[in-house]
Design a protein around this motif. Sequence first.
Motif, PDB file in Angstrom:
ATOM      1  N   ASP A 253       2.117  -5.353  -0.886  1.00 17.73           N
ATOM      2  CA  ASP A 253       3.089  -5.661  -0.087  1.00 17.73           C
ATOM      3  C   ASP A 253       3.920  -6.893  -0.615  1.00 17.73           C
ATOM      4  O   ASP A 253       5.294  -6.890  -0.387  1.00 17.73           O
ATOM      5  CB  ASP A 253       2.295  -6.214   1.046  1.00 17.73           C
ATOM      6  CG  ASP A 253       1.135  -7.138   0.906  1.00 17.73           C
ATOM      7  OD1 ASP A 253       0.753  -7.487  -0.360  1.00 17.73           O
ATOM      8  OD2 ASP A 253       0.568  -7.754   1.832  1.00 17.73           O
TER       9      ASP A 253
ATOM     10  N   LEU B 269       7.993  -6.616  -0.576  1.00 16.57           N
ATOM     11  CA  LEU B 269       8.819  -7.690   0.108  1.00 16.57           C
ATOM     12  C   LEU B 269       9.759  -8.416  -1.208  1.00 16.57           C
ATOM     13  O   LEU B 269      10.893  -8.651  -0.679  1.00 16.57           O
ATOM     14  CB  LEU B 269       7.759  -8.691   0.519  1.00 16.57           C
ATOM     15  CG  LEU B 269       8.060  -9.805   1.403  1.00 16.57           C
ATOM     16  CD1 LEU B 269       8.693  -8.956   2.821  1.00 16.57           C
ATOM     17  CD2 LEU B 269       7.266 -10.704   1.799  1.00 16.57           C
TER      18      LEU B 269
ATOM     19  N   TYR C 204      12.876  -6.166  -2.259  1.00 16.04           N
ATOM     20  CA  TYR C 204      13.989  -5.934  -1.301  1.00 16.04           C
ATOM     21  C   TYR C 204      14.569  -7.542  -1.046  1.00 16.04           C
ATOM     22  O   TYR C 204      15.786  -7.422  -0.871  1.00 16.04           O
ATOM     23  CB  TYR C 204      13.466  -5.097  -0.142  1.00 16.04           C
ATOM     24  CG  TYR C 204      13.155  -3.918  -0.588  1.00 16.04           C
ATOM     25  CD1 TYR C 204      14.146  -2.784  -0.665  1.00 16.04           C
ATOM     26  CD2 TYR C 204      11.761  -3.481  -0.645  1.00 16.04           C
ATOM     27  CE1 TYR C 204      13.967  -1.538  -1.175  1.00 16.04           C
ATOM     28  CE2 TYR C 204      11.563  -2.021  -1.212  1.00 16.04           C
ATOM     29  CZ  TYR C 204      12.711  -1.342  -1.436  1.00 16.04           C
ATOM     30  OH  TYR C 204      12.248   0.118  -1.736  1.00 16.04           O
ATOM     31  N   GLN C 205      13.809  -8.263  -1.235  1.00 18.21           N
ATOM     32  CA  GLN C 205      14.517  -9.685  -0.938  1.00 18.21           C
ATOM     33  C   GLN C 205      15.286 -10.165  -1.931  1.00 18.21           C
ATOM     34  O   GLN C 205      16.363 -10.759  -1.818  1.00 18.21           O
ATOM     35  CB  GLN C 205      13.433 -10.631  -0.628  1.00 18.21           C
ATOM     36  CG  GLN C 205      12.623 -10.677   0.569  1.00 18.21           C
ATOM     37  CD  GLN C 205      11.699 -12.088   0.604  1.00 18.21           C
ATOM     38  OE1 GLN C 205      11.086 -12.438  -0.325  1.00 18.21           O
ATOM     39  NE2 GLN C 205      11.379 -12.306   1.882  1.00 18.21           N
TER      40      GLN C 205
ATOM     41  N   GLN D 206       7.747   0.568   4.814  1.00 14.96           N
ATOM     42  CA  GLN D 206       8.051  -0.817   4.228  1.00 14.96           C
ATOM     43  C   GLN D 206       7.773  -1.743   5.380  1.00 14.96           C
ATOM     44  O   GLN D 206       7.540  -2.960   5.145  1.00 14.96           O
ATOM     45  CB  GLN D 206       9.902  -0.699   3.924  1.00 14.96           C
ATOM     46  CG  GLN D 206       9.794   0.110   2.921  1.00 14.96           C
ATOM     47  CD  GLN D 206      11.394   0.268   2.642  1.00 14.96           C
ATOM     48  OE1 GLN D 206      12.149   0.075   3.562  1.00 14.96           O
ATOM     49  NE2 GLN D 206      11.622   0.685   1.305  1.00 14.96           N
TER      50      GLN D 206
ATOM     51  N   PHE E  27       7.233  -5.874   5.431  1.00 16.20           N
ATOM     52  CA  PHE E  27       8.248  -6.783   5.955  1.00 16.20           C
ATOM     53  C   PHE E  27       7.766  -7.749   7.191  1.00 16.20           C
ATOM     54  O   PHE E  27       8.312  -8.801   7.514  1.00 16.20           O
ATOM     55  CB  PHE E  27       9.727  -5.960   6.523  1.00 16.20           C
ATOM     56  CG  PHE E  27      10.187  -5.305   5.081  1.00 16.20           C
ATOM     57  CD1 PHE E  27       9.991  -5.893   3.873  1.00 16.20           C
ATOM     58  CD2 PHE E  27      11.047  -4.227   5.252  1.00 16.20           C
ATOM     59  CE1 PHE E  27      10.594  -5.229   2.588  1.00 16.20           C
ATOM     60  CE2 PHE E  27      11.791  -3.766   4.399  1.00 16.20           C
ATOM     61  CZ  PHE E  27      11.304  -4.128   2.730  1.00 16.20           C
ATOM     62  N   ARG E  28       7.152  -6.797   8.262  1.00 15.23           N
ATOM     63  CA  ARG E  28       6.568  -7.340   9.543  1.00 15.23           C
ATOM     64  C   ARG E  28       5.203  -7.840   9.657  1.00 15.23           C
ATOM     65  O   ARG E  28       4.669  -7.675  10.665  1.00 15.23           O
ATOM     66  CB  ARG E  28       7.277  -6.653  10.831  1.00 15.23           C
ATOM     67  CG  ARG E  28       8.728  -6.695  10.669  1.00 15.23           C
ATOM     68  CD  ARG E  28       9.437  -6.089  11.909  1.00 15.23           C
ATOM     69  NE  ARG E  28       8.830  -6.686  13.112  1.00 15.23           N
ATOM     70  CZ  ARG E  28       9.468  -7.927  13.482  1.00 15.23           C
ATOM     71  NH1 ARG E  28      10.405  -8.428  12.896  1.00 15.23           N
ATOM     72  NH2 ARG E  28       9.134  -8.547  14.804  1.00 15.23           N
TER      73      ARG E  28
END
Length: 210
Positions: free
Chosen positions: A110, A114, A117-118, A174, A178-179
């Motif tokens: 994870d 994260l 993509y950031q 994803q 992300f959440r």
Amino acid sequence: MKKREVIASVKDEKLVKKRRNEMIKGAISLFKQKGFYQTTTREIAKASGFSIGTLYEYIRKKEDVLYLVCDRIYDEVRERTEQDLGDHHGTIEGLRRAIAHYFRVVDELDDEVLVMYQELKALSKESLPYVLNKELDMTAIFEHILRTCVESGALQLSESEIRLFAHNIIVLGQMWAFRRWALRKMYTLEEYIECQTEFLLKGIMEKQKA
């Protein structure tokens, strides 16, 4: 898509893999705290437990770390979704297993997902297409699984629906990363897998009954 070669001066492949995994772990922690631009290769070396000289035996530039992260995510997804299908190729059960394997990879990696993509914005115009195409390669894994289900008669989907369904699977996986700040307070990983898989399949199965 062919892997982008990240040059190492060390020839021992097992050692290269070990050191690069240590490097990824150290770099991911720093990227989360400081971001890609603010993190130096010297800091990555220190966080990884070796000298800057040793670092440059395994990579040539900081951007190489993001390539390695990208390849690691893709390789894990490909290997997991292709394993354990047995006699379930072309079946709904096989699709369920592939989705579950993918979601579990996202859970295990994870932080990597994260950060990947950031920090896309940190990649050069020459490097960005590689990462985006790897994302499409991951989506293509599920396109293939869905087409196999269509060919066997387990699903009835058009080519356009196959492509969109595959993207939906990728995004929902994803989302667990992300959440996570919200979702993990409400669901266990297995509960999340079950709920999302049912949501994904419910619409398709109802469409086939119509």
